[in-house]
Write a protein that holds these residues in place. Sequence first.
Motif, short mmCIF file in Angstrom:
data_model
loop_
_atom_site.label_atom_id
_atom_site.label_comp_id
_atom_site.label_asym_id
_atom_site.label_seq_id
_atom_site.Cartn_x
_atom_site.Cartn_y
_atom_site.Cartn_z
N LYS A 64 0.84 -1.20 0.00
CA LYS A 64 0.00 0.00 0.00
C LYS A 64 0.88 1.25 0.00
O LYS A 64 1.83 1.35 0.76
CB LYS A 64 -0.91 0.01 1.23
N ARG A 103 -2.55 5.88 -9.30
CA ARG A 103 -2.66 4.96 -8.18
C ARG A 103 -4.12 4.53 -8.03
O ARG A 103 -4.96 5.27 -7.49
CB ARG A 103 -2.18 5.62 -6.88
N VAL A 120 -7.01 2.26 -6.38
CA VAL A 120 -7.20 1.77 -5.01
C VAL A 120 -7.95 0.44 -5.07
O VAL A 120 -9.01 0.35 -5.70
CB VAL A 120 -7.96 2.79 -4.16
N CYS A 147 -9.36 6.41 -7.78
CA CYS A 147 -7.91 6.40 -7.87
C CYS A 147 -7.38 7.83 -7.84
O CYS A 147 -8.15 8.79 -7.90
CB CYS A 147 -7.45 5.70 -9.15
#
Length: 947
Positions: A683, A725, A727, A738
């Motif tokens: 993460k 990114r 999620v 994201c």
Amino acid sequence: AERGGRRAELHKMAAAGAEAAAEEEKRLPEGDPESGGDSDDEGDSDSSGDGEDEEKENEAEIQRLEEQLSINAFDYNCHLDLIKLLRQEGELVKLRRARQKMSELFPLTEEIWLDWLKDEIKMASEISEREKVYELFERAVKDYICPEIWLEYAQYSIGGIGQEGGIERVRSIFERALTAVGLHVTKGTALWEAYREFENAILETAQPAPGSIPSPEQQQVLCSQLEKIHTLFRRQLGIPLLDMEVSYTEYEEWSEEPIPETTIKNYKKALQQLEKCKPYEEALLGAETPKLAEYQAYIDFEMKAGDPARIQLIYERALAENCLVPDLWARYNQYLDRQLKVKELVLSAHDRAVRNCPWTVGLWIRYLLAMERHRVEHSIISEMFEKALNAGFIQATDYVEIWQAYLDYLRRRVDFTQDSSKELEELRSAFARAVEYLKQEVEERFSESGDPSCTIMQNWARVEARLCNNMQKARELWDNIMTKGNAKYANMWLEYYNLERAHGDTQHCRKALHRAVQCTSDYPEHVCEVLLTLERIEGTLEDWDAAVQKTENRLARVNEQRAKAAEKEAALAKQEEERAEQRKQARAEKKASKKAKKTRTGDKRKADEDDEGEWGQEEVFNSISISNQSELPSKRHRGGEGDGELPDEDMEVETGLLGRSEKPDGPAVPKEKASTSRKDVPKVFHDSSKDKVTVFVSNLSYTMAEPEAKLRELFGSCGELVEIRAVFNNKGTFRGYCYVQFREEEAARQALALDRTAVEGRPMFVSPCVDKNKNPDFKVFRYSTTLEKHKLFISGLPFSCTKEELEEVCKAHGNVKDIRLVTNRAGKPKGLAYVEYENEAQASQAVLKMDGLTVKDHVIKVMISNPPLRKVPEPGRAPLAPRHSYGARGKGRTQLSMMPRALQRQSNPVAKAENGMVQNSPAASSDPPAEPKKMSNADFAKMLLKK
């Protein structure tokens, strides 16, 4: 060249007309008579068939437009289309009727008037027909100040100078034209030149024959005519106009005498004034429509100079291009009312204002005041008020304002020294009609009367009490006001008390204050103070005691209510703090459990890899776990840390080893590997320092296969991408949002333009990346939540209606800037839309024309966009009750209540009394219900034994 050609034409017409007048012969209409019969050229059969088909289509379209206008006579574009088709088909009678109807409803533009006038001029051959054209010109010059129409009017009048008084009529029209537009800096020169050419033509006809000696009478006529031309030159040279240097040179060449010093001085002064005006004229020439700022600057400049004629002209020029701007009309009318005060000019401007902007109540009110100020007949003012009621105002309060203005006018007509009069009865009847109109017509349309404080009824009561000495009627009106939800407001009671104090008696004052103390809920202390003051000055001891007791009891109840509300608020705040602490603790526990779960899973996998001999021990452990599973909890909590509780993934592996619920090999393996690959990705927490170069993307589909690749394709055109990114949850499933990080801040701003772009059938939400914990007031919603008079809200649309189809319907009523179809989060239409027009005027007209329109068998509702305010939870309000717990099938765990009926609290207890009346019921008292008394175990036992 154009000016020279027009000048030559005017010169020729004037000369011909003057000769005819000198010979005293009646001038015949010029031009060839209209030829009848068939056309000279006949097409073949194919072209003739095409023409017949087109003619039939036009006839059908004409019939459709006429039917539409019979339904909605205020459809401006429909009028234009009908006139265009009728003119194309040559339907002269219908064309004249259509133009007449449109001119009665709307002021016509310069182009429409010129087309109409040219058509009528072609058909006018008899004297009676020419008079009708003159009447039409008179109507045309009243709508707007248009130099082209005035010039056309003057040219047409020259053709009639052969008639009796024709020359004087032409001069009169020219003088009126110069008064109206002779000061126009850019277009006034053409009128001055046309007037001079006309007088020059008259001068040529007055010249004696070559070689003859003029008689004294002829010499006097020549001198008089020469003086007229001199006067025109001198007047023109004293006005700042474009190309005035050319006019000065022409005067020097024409005049046999030197130009007077006074004329030269005025000419130089006008040149200086022209230099001051040129920047404003150039700004207007280079500006784009509507040029409001440029015109306002020009108006301010002329205001400082203080020439009323020039101020009026620049206002008229601005209004000719911005006829649908109510504020501009209001400023112009205010100037005319306060400065010029010429009846015909003032009333004409007010009439044009309400015809252009009928939806603006302020213009109607000013018109009624102007008519009263200039002593217009009562019947005409009343007729104008009825037109105002049918104008279609936007808000309910507009109707209250127009009614109040009319009632003020009627009140000023009444002579209150007489006990009864016709005007007084008319005033009372109008008050009653106003109250009924707001209750019926306005409330039905807007779902509100627009007058919650009953201001019209208050004014009616004041008139009855102060001017008619009829306190009984005033009390009846105030009693009606209080029954409309106003009894809880202290200011309403004090208003009534002041009226009673001034025109009533002490007994009714005391009665009103006692009722106010009982009913007021906003400021009871103030009302109590007024009551005590009254009794201190005029009351007896018994009155004082009663007042003190009543106020003390009331204030005690109020203080008790406020204390309870404060306690509830404090309790709610404490509960909220506790909940926040519990949520915080739960998140910490969940985080710790996830960490422990990963640790145990990692240890187990490591042990499996290191020693295969431990499988047997694992089997033993699993068998023990299964044999003792009756001792374990029936429901396992995810992420729990109990000794006998294992994570979900471990349970799947262990049951598979024992041969129970074993999953088949093959297709399941790749999926498990893909999911595990998502889980194994570490993460990465968001770095708030990069918020300015990052956008937050949400409402994406959970089933999107490769979010990074898809979004890289969408946002690549905005700028250089640094990172995307997406999620995922713990199982590796995409969560629908994201973060998209760019290299530059400008690229992030450009990315915001992709908000609500459709991606896989859903609107993608793109918003700035803002930490709401640090910025709690930040709002992502980018649309206005207040009144927008240039934007429409449309409901009742069919779900299949597209943006293009709606735009096709809306653009017929104005220039559409934007259309937004409202959808849910899944991108499905909700039958709602927002349509933005260029200005308030177009939006208002669209409401009048589109409300109730049928679109694909759906009747739509159209109104001005004014979203309701979001209700904020009031402090002290109890939180919502928790949801019931349900079983596996969605129903309650049991259908029977295990609590004895004697212990069940009634939700709405009914208070009983011996005489059948309810005492101290919640509806009769504003006090909150008392909290139930806490009971001990002994109290419960006694209650059950009694039952």
